[in-house]
Design a protein around this motif. Sequence first.
Motif: not given
Length: 691
Positions: A316-326, A332-343
């Motif tokens: 998941a961290i790998m995907y977060l580092l590379f990110g999607g395409v905004p 409208i605009t759709v974000r490309g950056e991802m958000n992840a939570l570790l509980v």
Amino acid sequence: MTEELEAIDPQERFQEFFKTEKYRERISQMAVAGKTSLIVDFEDLLIFDQKLAEELRERPDDYLEHASNAAYAQLQTEDPEYSEKIRVKYAEKKADKEAVITVRIVRLFEAAPLRKLGSDHIGKLVMVEGIVVRSTPVRPMVMRAAFKCKRCGEIAYLDQAGQFLRAPFMCKNPDCATTKSSFDFVQEESTFIDSQELRVQERPEDLPPGQLPRVLHVKLVGGEIVDVARPGDHVSIVAMIRAVSSTLPGVGKLRTFMLHAETNSIEVLGKEPEIALPSPEDEEKILELAKDPWIHRKIISSIAPSIYGYDHIKEAIMYLLFGGVPKSLPDITVRGEMNALLVGDPGTAKSQLLLYVTRIAPRGLYTSGRGTTAAGLTAAVLREKGGGMSLEAGALVLADKGIACIDEIDKMRPEDRVAIHEAMEQHTVSVAKGGIVATLNARTAVLAAANPALGRYEPHRSIAENISLPVTILSRFDLIFVLRDVPNKEMDDKMSEHILEIHRKGLSPIEPPITSELLRKYVSYAKGIKPILTKEALQRLKDFYLAMRSASESEGSPVAITARQLESLVRIAEARARVALRKEVIAEDAEAAIGIMKRSLEEVGIDLSSYKFDIDILMTGKPKSVRDKLQTVLSTLIEMERETGMVEKRALLNELEAKNKVPISEGEHLIGQLLREGTIYEPREGFLKKT
Ligand SMILES: Nc1ncnc2c1ncn2[C@@H]1O[C@H](COP(=O)(O)OP(=O)(O)OP(=O)(O)O)[C@@H](O)[C@H]1O
Ligand SMILES: [Mg+2]
Ligand SMILES: [Zn+2]
């Protein structure tokens, strides 16, 4: 300064420079644009006359004046009419010793690192690059003050410099000036100029790991340079460095001085983190790596190699580092950056993972939920010591276009709880307070960590019960993972061996296939690729989405997987294509995205095999019937709030019993639930209010 150099008049030299074609052109343009400042590229001057350029940098006060006079002389030949016009205007507007034309130098050869600014730079012209963290509104500053003698009414003008308003000492009227007189400031007769103050801080990417960022006080004077930059902007400032000491009343000036930058020019830089093109050797290495069919595995095992296990989280961290395409559509605009939570339970390496990401991300910023500054995570309007308000950017704004690693996010300030909704989905932070209205960019990927509300993660409870964050914030995370610390003979055996090995050798027992330095370059490089979904990939995602939707429909649950999760899937698939430097998102990427999404959903307590898939249950742990009741409590509260502001708990319970037949005990329970979720809060003991 040597004698020989004095022989060549600097002003004449500047004038020759301004006679070159480029600057003649610029000078004649001034009239067209109605400007009184002239932009000079330092490089042009350096090519024209290296000595002159160096003198300018060493003695900016004198040399900028020479340059201004020369520019004005040149303007007189280029456009006599305009030059006369501004001279007359200037004579009545500005202070005497200021030049008619302001020469603004841009792009000095190299930026002085903010961290290194010191006594050597005082009085010199330097360029600093950094991020604006705080700004005051634009305020008028008096340049030439008019004073009226209280005794005879005579008006005296006094040019102002320094921090404080200076009044004349004696009246100039010969009939009056026998003794000390006192004066009134006359605003209408005084002249003002726009001014603003900024705090500029080292950029997250320039910060040595583990160091606190340095800040520089920056003064802007003049309509052309104020209001150019907002908090969060990356700027390049050419300024004279001044040392200012504060005066203690009745004691005098302090012997230690503060550095201030007196701005000559300011430019807002592009917000992309330095995508310094890799060297040819690095590029070769990167392209070679990308060809490897096991590149994804290789990168995952290069992420935090000293931390044992957690391969899915590292993925998941790998995907977060590379990110999607905004996506920027007209409406409208759709974000490309991802958000992840570790509980997770205490001591499960969450903080370590976050710190690792900060080091590897091209622009990574580590902060705790409370934030490291007064602005917290989003932004704040602060009261300045000397009076007046200023706007300060928080962590999510400073990490714009990068990754913000927020540890202990559950402990964030109440103000941030409200503002973070907007920041995490719309990627902006809006502020309207104390006369300051602004919207700042926060196109930031978030990697957050939190401890369970009850100390340990309780697998039988829902994620929302396990963490004290409202559902509305939880649903903005594309992926959520649970890190549990449960004794397991086999795992403990391997892990302890791993940890002890680290302590024995002081090295990671696993050699990462890719060094962190190269990985960082790899990520930067890959960010330039904008992969597009192929038909096959699209079909896979659609099939999965529809299967989830229809499965829950037949079960009769109202909301299944939502459009949010579908967008998350696209982002993850795009990120995975980027990892392989592919321009197309293929079916394999879609499968992997579905895989990690399923894993995340399962971790937070969803049994996918039976397709009992209700996002409401997932987030609130409550089926629809209970949700409906909670809704009733909430709407009753809102209704009553309209009349009384905040609502007495007793009154609410009575109302619910009378109108909706909710027994008092159940009402108490439901209110408790809403309080835990953060939907409502207790402004005072026994009183309730909606958040
Ligand atoms: N899987 C693991 N592999 C290697 N080291 C680990 C692992 N799990 C925990 N540790 C070690 O345990 C220590 C505690 O980790 P860390 O401070 O990151 O925990 P945390 O999850 O942030 O805890 P808290 O919730 O209390 O803040 C660290 O020194 C870390 O290296
Ligand atoms: Mg921690
Ligand atoms: Zn007088």
